[in-house]
Design an enzyme around this catalytic site. Structure first.
Site, PDB file in Angstrom:
ATOM      1  N   ASP A  92      61.737  -5.376  97.132  1.00 59.83           N
ATOM      2  CA  ASP A  92      62.509  -5.619  98.277  1.00 59.83           C
ATOM      3  C   ASP A  92      62.132  -6.982  98.773  1.00 59.83           C
ATOM      4  OD1 ASP A  92      60.049  -5.204  99.569  1.00 59.83           O
ATOM      5  OD2 ASP A  92      61.118  -4.052 101.171  1.00 59.83           O
ATOM      6  N   ASP A 144      56.979  -5.684  99.353  1.00 60.47           N
ATOM      7  CA  ASP A 144      55.926  -4.421  99.634  1.00 60.47           C
ATOM      8  C   ASP A 144      56.383  -3.459  98.662  1.00 60.47           C
ATOM      9  OD1 ASP A 144      58.025  -3.947 101.471  1.00 60.47           O
ATOM     10  OD2 ASP A 144      56.749  -3.448 102.844  1.00 60.47           O
ATOM     11  N   SER A 174      62.461  -6.305 106.196  1.00 63.07           N
ATOM     12  CA  SER A 174      62.002  -5.798 105.214  1.00 63.07           C
ATOM     13  C   SER A 174      63.632  -5.668 104.356  1.00 63.07           C
ATOM     14  CB  SER A 174      61.398  -4.446 105.358  1.00 63.07           C
ATOM     15  OG  SER A 174      60.946  -3.791 104.292  1.00 63.07           O
ATOM     16  N   ASP A 199      60.565  -8.411 101.311  1.00 68.78           N
ATOM     17  CA  ASP A 199      59.167  -8.903 101.668  1.00 68.78           C
ATOM     18  C   ASP A 199      58.198  -8.408 100.828  1.00 68.78           C
ATOM     19  OD1 ASP A 199      59.384  -6.352 102.592  1.00 68.78           O
ATOM     20  OD2 ASP A 199      57.940  -6.611 104.235  1.00 68.78           O
TER      21      ASP A 199
HETATM   22 MG    MG Z   1      59.691  -4.056 102.660  1.00 66.46          MG
END
Ligand code: MG
Length: 444
Positions: free
Chosen positions: A237, A241, A96, A239
């Site tokens: 960010d 999300d 992340s 990834d």
């Molecule tokens: Mg993330």
């Protein structure tokens, strides 16, 4: 720094606490827990991703799970793919927002939701026991799917509900931090009619700045918005999300506003229940109250919010860290849904982002942390719960006390012996006063 194991998966320093062996063991553990089935496997753009992807594929195949590899994909794309393809679950190789020398594994279940704490505990337990299934019921098969990102974008577009003509040709700046959002986020923005200036848009996994989308890391985005005379700046960010916003003046407006603006948009059209965690701003309660609605408050962690949304048929939910969940798309925080909500809000109102933010209530949030042994953390939470019993404190994750002017949330960190305090009030001084009141009761 030890391997971090929590409900949101595992994270570690590559080559030190997180090795291919660790990834192999944890995915064998997850495959053993599931006992087979079809799973989705994806990764963000970190250079160590292909190595862990191979280890994770081996772990899942060994336990009889069949694996569909998406390659580089956003975490919400995996959430969407699981539901759309009726998969038994998924694994994402990502740390992340942690810096590039980190990596990790996120697990998702058959609803495309992070496992509940009991399941997360079982995965760690099976891994520790070393008792993995291996070939008892044959081995899984490996296939590829390179269309999942396109289907995710299509699902977000299909969920659109306003005329976007007002945004046609408007310039937006996108910072994808050279992460998993690089490929399909511009595709979404183009489909929404925007002209895209893409910075850090190569999926190299080489992060141009610290990857957490917070104020101190997004100076370049603000500058680019001003230079290009753009309507808004978006920051993902690695990834993809979480999403943070920069207004048309290049000013970072704070991650709490991503969920608030999504709620502002959704509740005006489809008023319904909302869920968020105990540490998220009161902004969401204020917006819900305009429609006579209450907000379901959950323990911190995406899995808790997603489950509360499912249980209460919420129309919108998420977390104050820039994570918005549109249940029509997936039960994972999704920067694409967030972008779509904000663009639609700008189009529907004809207002600028700074105008929209100025019309919302304003709060200051302060965060403090105290290193304490576990037993003292528990004692502090108990003392605060007792001292403010007349205020009906919420106790599903530490204790949150709501006052007329603001609130204070005290909770134990999931990974370290640390007591966290978050206080919110109309001014920093008021937040400090509330924090001091609760600290006095807590004895810290
Ligand atoms: Mg993330």
């Amino acid at each position: 720094m030890a391997l971090m194991v929590s409900v949101s998966g595992i994270r570690g320093l590559v080559g030190q606490t997180l090795t291919p062996t660790v990834a192999l063991e944890f995915t064998q553990a997850y495959g053993t827990l599931l006992g087979g089935g079809r799973l989705v496997l994806a990764r963000d753009t970190r250079p160590s991703g292909p190595m862990f992807e191979a280890a994770a594929a081996a772990g899942l195949l060994a336990t009889g799970c069949s694996v569909t590899q998406l390659g580089v994909a956003m975490t919400p794309t995996v959430g969407h793919a699981i539901r759309a393809g009726k998969y038994a679950g998924g694994v994402i190789i990502t740390a992340s927002h942690n810096p590039g020398e980190w990596n990790g594994l996120k697990f998702l279940d058959d609803l495309g939701v992070a496992p509940d704490p009991e399941r997360a505990r079982r995965i760690a337990e099976i891994r520790a026991s070393g008792q993995f299934r291996c070939g008892q019921t044959g081995f899984g098969t490996l296939t590829q799917d390179d269309q999942a990102g396109k289907r995710h974008v299509a699902a977000v577009l299909a969920a659109g509900e306003v005329d976007l003509r007002a945004m046609r040709g408007r310039r937006v700046v996108l910072d994808s931090i050279n992460g998993a959002g690089c490929t399909h986020t511009p595709e979404l923005l183009h489909a929404l009619g925007c002209e895209v200036v893409h910075i850090n848009g190569e999926p190299t996994g080489v992060f141009a700045h610290r990857p957490e989308p917070t104020r101190e890391n997004l100076g370049d985005l603000g500058t680019k918005v001003r230079e290009t005379n753009a309507a808004i700046g978006f920051a993902q960010d690695p990834d993809a999300d979480r999403l943070a916003l920069v207004d048309e003046n290049g000013t970072y407006i704070g991650e709490e506003y991503t969920l608030a603006l999504a709620a502002l948009f959704v509740l005006a059209r489809r008023p319904g229940p909302v869920a968020t965690n105990l540490s998220t701003s009161r902004l969401v309660d204020d917006l819900a109250a305009r429609h006579g609605l209450k907000v379901h408050r959950t323990p911190v962690g995406e899995a808790h919010v997603a489950r509360a949304m499912l249980a209460n048929r919420c129309v919108i939910g998420g977390e104050g860290n820039g994570g918005v969940i549109d249940p029509r798309v997936c039960y994972v925080r999704d920067s694409l849904s967030s972008i779509s909500f904000v663009i639609q809000l700008l189009a529907a109102t004809g207002k600028t982002l700074s105008q929209l933010v100025a019309e919302l209530p304003h709060y200051a949030m302060i965060k403090q942390k105290f290193e304490l042994p576990r037993d003292q953390i528990e004692a502090a939470v108990k003392a605060v719960t007792a001292a403010f019993a007349d205020r009906a404190p919420l106790t599903s994750d530490g204790v949150r006390v709501d006052f007329e002017t603001g609130w204070v949330h005290l909770r134990a960190s999931n990974t370290e012996p640390i007591l966290r305090l978050i206080a919110e009030a109309p001014s920093e001084q008021d937040a400090g006063t509330l924090a001091a009141t609760v600290r006095a009761a807590a004895g810290v």
